[in-house]
Scaffold this motif. Structure first.
Motif, PDB file in Angstrom:
ATOM      1  N   ILE A   8      -8.398  10.078  11.276  1.00 26.77           N
ATOM      2  CA  ILE A   8      -6.934  10.050  11.242  1.00 26.77           C
ATOM      3  C   ILE A   8      -6.442   8.607  11.305  1.00 26.77           C
ATOM      4  CG2 ILE A   8      -4.847  10.585  12.567  1.00 26.77           C
ATOM      5  CD1 ILE A   8      -6.166  13.292  13.254  1.00 26.77           C
ATOM      6  N   GLU A   9      -6.984   7.827  12.226  1.00 32.50           N
ATOM      7  CA  GLU A   9      -6.557   6.430  12.362  1.00 32.50           C
ATOM      8  C   GLU A   9      -6.827   5.637  11.085  1.00 32.50           C
ATOM      9  OE1 GLU A   9      -8.407   4.871  15.902  1.00 32.50           O
ATOM     10  OE2 GLU A   9      -6.976   5.908  17.203  1.00 32.50           O
ATOM     11  N   ARG A  10      -8.007   5.811  10.497  1.00 30.75           N
ATOM     12  CA  ARG A  10      -8.328   5.105   9.250  1.00 30.75           C
ATOM     13  C   ARG A  10      -7.382   5.517   8.128  1.00 30.75           C
ATOM     14  NH1 ARG A  10     -14.259   5.899   7.810  1.00 30.75           N
ATOM     15  NH2 ARG A  10     -14.338   7.324   9.543  1.00 30.75           N
ATOM     16  N   SER A  11      -7.122   6.810   8.035  1.00 34.80           N
ATOM     17  CA  SER A  11      -6.238   7.317   6.991  1.00 34.80           C
ATOM     18  C   SER A  11      -4.821   6.775   7.168  1.00 34.80           C
ATOM     19  CB  SER A  11      -6.226   8.847   7.021  1.00 34.80           C
ATOM     20  OG  SER A  11      -5.375   9.359   6.037  1.00 34.80           O
ATOM     21  N   LEU A  12      -4.323   6.766   8.388  1.00 35.35           N
ATOM     22  CA  LEU A  12      -2.980   6.239   8.644  1.00 35.35           C
ATOM     23  C   LEU A  12      -2.888   4.764   8.265  1.00 35.35           C
ATOM     24  CD1 LEU A  12      -2.171   7.898  12.093  1.00 35.35           C
ATOM     25  CD2 LEU A  12      -1.266   8.537   9.844  1.00 35.35           C
ATOM     26  N   LYS A  13      -3.946   4.007   8.531  1.00 30.90           N
ATOM     27  CA  LYS A  13      -3.963   2.584   8.157  1.00 30.90           C
ATOM     28  C   LYS A  13      -3.963   2.429   6.636  1.00 30.90           C
ATOM     29  CE  LYS A  13      -6.235   0.879  12.309  1.00 30.90           C
ATOM     30  NZ  LYS A  13      -7.486   0.338  12.869  1.00 30.90           N
ATOM     31  N   VAL A  14      -4.780   3.232   5.942  1.00 35.12           N
ATOM     32  CA  VAL A  14      -4.839   3.168   4.481  1.00 35.12           C
ATOM     33  C   VAL A  14      -3.467   3.458   3.878  1.00 35.12           C
ATOM     34  CG1 VAL A  14      -5.733   4.361   2.433  1.00 35.12           C
ATOM     35  CG2 VAL A  14      -7.289   3.664   4.249  1.00 35.12           C
ATOM     36  N   TRP A  15      -2.762   4.458   4.419  1.00 30.47           N
ATOM     37  CA  TRP A  15      -1.462   4.840   3.871  1.00 30.47           C
ATOM     38  C   TRP A  15      -0.321   4.005   4.453  1.00 30.47           C
ATOM     39  CZ3 TRP A  15      -2.057   7.024  -0.447  1.00 30.47           C
ATOM     40  CH2 TRP A  15      -3.090   7.935  -0.672  1.00 30.47           C
ATOM     41  N   GLU A  16      -0.668   2.990   5.249  1.00 25.62           N
ATOM     42  CA  GLU A  16       0.290   2.028   5.787  1.00 25.62           C
ATOM     43  C   GLU A  16       1.348   2.637   6.703  1.00 25.62           C
ATOM     44  OE1 GLU A  16       1.724  -0.264   2.468  1.00 25.62           O
ATOM     45  OE2 GLU A  16      -0.245  -1.151   2.132  1.00 25.62           O
ATOM     46  N   PHE A  17       0.923   3.559   7.559  1.00 23.99           N
ATOM     47  CA  PHE A  17       1.805   4.038   8.619  1.00 23.99           C
ATOM     48  C   PHE A  17       1.887   2.970   9.693  1.00 23.99           C
ATOM     49  CE2 PHE A  17       0.997   8.149   6.742  1.00 23.99           C
ATOM     50  CZ  PHE A  17       2.117   8.902   7.055  1.00 23.99           C
ATOM     51  N   ASP A  18       2.946   2.956  10.423  1.00 24.50           N
ATOM     52  CA  ASP A  18       3.134   2.030  11.536  1.00 24.50           C
ATOM     53  C   ASP A  18       2.387   2.603  12.752  1.00 24.50           C
ATOM     54  OD1 ASP A  18       3.979   0.199  13.397  1.00 24.50           O
ATOM     55  OD2 ASP A  18       6.061   0.868  13.415  1.00 24.50           O
ATOM     56  N   ILE A  19       1.071   2.415  12.795  1.00 32.18           N
ATOM     57  CA  ILE A  19       0.259   3.070  13.828  1.00 32.18           C
ATOM     58  C   ILE A  19       0.449   2.482  15.215  1.00 32.18           C
ATOM     59  CG2 ILE A  19      -1.449   3.939  12.201  1.00 32.18           C
ATOM     60  CD1 ILE A  19      -3.323   1.734  13.206  1.00 32.18           C
ATOM     61  N   ASP A  20       1.101   1.347  15.308  1.00 30.58           N
ATOM     62  CA  ASP A  20       1.389   0.797  16.634  1.00 30.58           C
ATOM     63  C   ASP A  20       2.411   1.654  17.374  1.00 30.58           C
ATOM     64  OD1 ASP A  20      -0.359  -1.317  16.241  1.00 30.58           O
ATOM     65  OD2 ASP A  20       1.215  -2.619  15.411  1.00 30.58           O
ATOM     66  N   ASN A  21       3.195   2.417  16.627  1.00 27.10           N
ATOM     67  CA  ASN A  21       4.237   3.253  17.233  1.00 27.10           C
ATOM     68  C   ASN A  21       3.963   4.744  17.094  1.00 27.10           C
ATOM     69  OD1 ASN A  21       5.968   1.112  18.130  1.00 27.10           O
ATOM     70  ND2 ASN A  21       6.382   0.719  15.964  1.00 27.10           N
ATOM     71  N   ILE A  22       2.714   5.105  16.796  1.00 31.92           N
ATOM     72  CA  ILE A  22       2.327   6.511  16.658  1.00 31.92           C
ATOM     73  C   ILE A  22       1.129   6.762  17.564  1.00 31.92           C
ATOM     74  CG2 ILE A  22       1.467   8.292  15.094  1.00 31.92           C
ATOM     75  CD1 ILE A  22       2.797   6.731  12.791  1.00 31.92           C
ATOM     76  N   SER A  23       1.229   7.768  18.400  1.00 32.82           N
ATOM     77  CA  SER A  23       0.111   8.117  19.280  1.00 32.82           C
ATOM     78  C   SER A  23      -0.878   8.985  18.508  1.00 32.82           C
ATOM     79  CB  SER A  23       0.618   8.876  20.510  1.00 32.82           C
ATOM     80  OG  SER A  23      -0.477   9.358  21.255  1.00 32.82           O
ATOM     81  N   THR A  24      -1.962   8.380  18.053  1.00 32.24           N
ATOM     82  CA  THR A  24      -2.942   9.130  17.265  1.00 32.24           C
ATOM     83  C   THR A  24      -3.637  10.206  18.092  1.00 32.24           C
ATOM     84  OG1 THR A  24      -4.597   7.412  17.657  1.00 32.24           O
ATOM     85  CG2 THR A  24      -3.329   7.267  15.609  1.00 32.24           C
TER      86      THR A  24
END
Length: 183
Positions: A8-24
């Motif tokens: 999930i984390e890798r996918s969110l990074k690939v799709w350029e989600f703002d993962i700093d503000n999303i609790s994976t």
């Protein structure tokens, strides 16, 4: 395929989600041909890689439902088939209706329901797409008849999104963009 936290984390990074503000830790992945509802521990639903597929979603009142529907493949259980093997109903719409009817929380706001299209819709899916549209209309009618408020949102074109049932918003890959639901 069900995604674990690392994927999930890798996918969110690939799709350029703002993962700093999303609790994976709180994300539940919605696999192709499947549907999911949020839980207390997993209040976020992640739908990804909608190519020819369609995302059906609903949320409100700290509840969310999402389905990843393939309008081309009839071999899975996404559609009810008639005696000739032709699709006659979108089962994911019935799944949505069942989950909304089983919701046991206080309804303090209307549920919102929407459809997201993938990046490469195909003309050959007209029949199955019509089944999704008519299924959504039926869900809305049935819930309205029962006095359960529901709002149909405009169709969107987001191949990846997260539904946040705690904040009642749809999160898309563009950084800091959350589409707040109408009240």
């Amino acid at each position: 395929m069900e995604f674990n936290k690392e994927i999930i984390e890798r996918s969110l990074k690939v799709w350029e989600f703002d993962i700093d503000n999303i609790s994976t830790e709180e994300i539940q992945h919605v696999p192709l041909h499947e549907w999911r509802i949020t839980t207390k521990d997993k209040p976020l639903l992640y739908v990804e890689n909608l190519q020819v597929c369609v995302g059906l979603y609903a949320y409100g009142n700290n509840f969310a439902f999402a389905a990843h529907i393939n309008p081309l493949v009839l071999a899975k259980n996404e559609y009810a088939l008639d005696v000739n093997g032709n699709p006659s109903y979108c089962n994911r719409c019935q799944d949505l209706l069942t989950q909304l009817l089983n919701y046991n929380g206080d309804i303090t706001e209307p549920f919102k329901i929407g459809i997201s299209f993938g990046v490469t819709p195909i003309a050959d899916t007209e029949k199955t797409m019509q089944l999704i549209f008519s299924g959504v209309e039926e869900v809305i009618k049935r819930l309205n008849d029962l006095g359960i408020p529901i709002i149909q949102l405009e169709n969107i074109y987001e191949p990846e999104f997260i539904i946040d049932s705690l904040n009642n918003c749809l999160i898309t890959p563009e950084p800091n963009k959350a589409v707040m639901l109408p009240h």
